[in-house]
Write an enzyme that holds these catalytic residues in place. Structure first.
Site, short mmCIF file in Angstrom:
data_model
loop_
_atom_site.label_atom_id
_atom_site.label_comp_id
_atom_site.label_asym_id
_atom_site.label_seq_id
_atom_site.Cartn_x
_atom_site.Cartn_y
_atom_site.Cartn_z
N LYS A 1 0.76 -1.32 -0.08
CA LYS A 1 -0.03 -0.05 -0.01
C LYS A 1 0.88 1.35 0.00
CE LYS A 1 -4.30 -1.58 2.02
NZ LYS A 1 -5.46 -1.44 2.93
N ASP B 1 -10.23 3.03 1.84
CA ASP B 1 -10.46 2.11 3.13
C ASP B 1 -11.15 3.27 4.18
OD1 ASP B 1 -9.28 0.01 2.25
OD2 ASP B 1 -7.38 0.74 3.08
N GLY C 1 -2.08 0.85 9.45
CA GLY C 1 -2.41 1.31 8.34
C GLY C 1 -3.99 1.42 8.38
N ASN D 1 -3.30 3.40 21.33
CA ASN D 1 -2.59 2.26 20.77
C ASN D 1 -1.67 1.62 21.84
OD1 ASN D 1 -2.16 0.92 18.14
ND2 ASN D 1 -0.10 1.83 18.38
N ARG D 2 -1.38 0.39 21.69
CA ARG D 2 -0.80 -0.11 22.60
C ARG D 2 0.92 0.35 22.45
NH1 ARG D 2 0.65 -6.25 20.51
NH2 ARG D 2 1.50 -5.04 18.95
N THR E 1 -7.55 -2.83 15.32
CA THR E 1 -5.98 -3.83 15.26
C THR E 1 -6.69 -5.13 14.79
OG1 THR E 1 -6.97 -4.72 17.50
CG2 THR E 1 -5.63 -2.58 17.40
P1 ATR Z 1 -2.66 -2.45 9.68
O1 ATR Z 1 -2.08 -1.89 8.61
O2 ATR Z 1 -3.55 -3.70 9.39
O3 ATR Z 1 -3.42 -1.91 10.51
P2 ATR Z 1 -0.17 -2.73 11.57
O4 ATR Z 1 0.06 -1.62 10.82
O5 ATR Z 1 0.72 -3.99 11.91
O6 ATR Z 1 -1.58 -3.44 10.53
O7 ATR Z 1 -0.88 -2.28 12.77
C1 ATR Z 1 -1.67 -3.19 13.55
C2 ATR Z 1 -2.41 -2.32 14.84
O8 ATR Z 1 -3.01 -3.21 15.49
C3 ATR Z 1 -1.31 -1.59 15.63
O9 ATR Z 1 -2.02 -0.60 16.12
C4 ATR Z 1 -1.17 -2.58 16.84
O10 ATR Z 1 -0.24 -1.67 17.85
P3 ATR Z 1 1.42 -1.48 17.95
O11 ATR Z 1 1.35 -0.28 17.06
O12 ATR Z 1 1.53 -1.38 19.46
O13 ATR Z 1 1.86 -2.70 17.15
C5 ATR Z 1 -2.26 -3.03 17.04
N1 ATR Z 1 -2.17 -4.51 17.68
C6 ATR Z 1 -2.06 -5.59 17.06
N2 ATR Z 1 -1.92 -6.68 18.18
C7 ATR Z 1 -2.30 -6.11 19.18
C8 ATR Z 1 -2.69 -6.56 20.27
N3 ATR Z 1 -2.50 -7.89 20.72
N4 ATR Z 1 -3.22 -5.72 21.45
C9 ATR Z 1 -3.30 -4.31 21.19
N5 ATR Z 1 -2.97 -3.69 19.85
C10 ATR Z 1 -2.58 -4.47 18.75
#
Ligand code: ATR
Length: 286
Positions: free
Chosen positions: A71, A107, A134, A154-155, A199
């Site tokens: 992307k 999106d 994303g 966000n985590r 997420t």
């Molecule tokens: P996408 O492009 O599909 O959004 P990504 O860029 O990998 O994928 O983002 C995933 C999101 O889910 C992130 O905000 C991630 O938090 P981090 O920035 O801390 O990695 C969040 N995420 C994934 N697993 C998680 C979990 N178990 N608990 C909380 N947040 C989670």
């Protein structure tokens, strides 16, 4: 569908891609409006992206969707970007206009489409988005101009802060960011109208997980989960049992596809056409 010498080709590229539901969605739409077109999926490795794009140009592929992991990297191969794609530095839809490749991102607009379709007003509401990847980026840029208050949790707090800062450059609504914890979610949800899980938490195989404790959900909330495998995530099951309105990831998928289809063909397709196709496909693969 009859394929002949005049059939236009559309595609989705990603890696991996075999799980994609987009061919079912778009082929059903082409059939419905009687367009001589077919939509196929191509597994494209990152190192081969430019060759794939050059190939599409040479072959006159009319348009294509772009998914993980391309992307962002696709942007350098495009001739033009629309303002939203430019703001979020991500493209999910490309239109080939006589060899000029134009990039869009549907999106976030897809999420707006879901709320519009369900007649759920967003103007002035407090929206809590969990995630800063994303998906969260695209969704938050689409909702920021509607929201009265937008909260990114966000985590990894740094990513939440960065996203909130980039949003603040473009939108005048109140935009906050915090680290995602059970406590911050609970605090922010107490006076919110919309919760979006952006997420992958709750997706197969971890179907018993949810980003939010059930106790924090009230019937005043509308809850959208971007996860569609399973269709009814733990979050949506909890929300439903608390009397909240729920929207699943499939609705977002369909509404972003509606916007892509419109960009390519100028035709606004009825959501039910795409829903039926995708539900049938899911029955076979899930
Ligand atoms: P996408 O492009 O599909 O959004 P990504 O860029 O990998 O994928 O983002 C995933 C999101 O889910 C992130 O905000 C991630 O938090 P981090 O920035 O801390 O990695 C969040 N995420 C994934 N697993 C998680 C979990 N178990 N608990 C909380 N947040 C989670």
């Amino acid at each position: 569908m009859k394929i002949n010498g005049k059939t236009s080709i559309y595609a989705v590229i990603g890696h991996p891609i075999s799980h994609t539901l987009s061919p079912a969605i778009h082929n059903a739409a082409f059939a419905k409006v009687n367009l001589n077109a077919a939509y196929v999926a191509f597994d494209v490795l990152p190192a081969n992206l430019w060759k794939a794009v050059e190939g599409f140009k040479s072959l006159g592929v009319k348009g294509f969707n772009v998914t993980t992991p391309h992307k962002l990297s696709i942007i350098s191969f495009l001739d033009r970007l629309d303002s939203i794609a430019e703001r979020i530095s991500a493209v999910n839809t490309v239109k080939n206009v006589n060899g000029e490749l134009q990039g869009y991102n549907t999106d976030g607009e897809g999420v707006l489409g879901v709320f519009q379709h369900e007649n759920i007003p967003l103007k002035g509401s407090k929206i809590v988005i969990i995630g800063a990847g994303g998906a969260a980026k695209a969704i938050s840029h689409a909702l920021a101009s509607e929201a009265g208050e937008l909260v990114i949790l966000n985590r990894t707090e740094k990513r939440a802060i960065q996203l909130a800062e980039s949003l603040s450059k473009y939108y005048s609504s109140l935009i906050k960011s915090k680290q995602f914890t059970r406590r911050t979610v609970s605090e922010e949800l107490s006076n919110a109208q919309v919760l979006i899980n952006a997420t992958s938490v709750g997706a197969h195989p971890n179907t018993d997980e949810s980003v939010v404790d059930k106790e924090c959900i009230t019937e005043k909330l509308t809850v959208l989960d971007i996860v569609y495998n399973p269709l009814k995530t733990r979050l949506l099951r909890d929300a439903e049992s608390k009397g909240a309105k729920t929207l699943n990831g499939l609705s977002m998928l369909v509404h972003q596809a509606i916007k892509s289809f419109k960009i390519w063909t100028g035709i606004e397709i009825e959501p039910s056409i795409m829903f039926q196709a995708v539900e049938k496909e899911l029955e076979q693969i899930l």
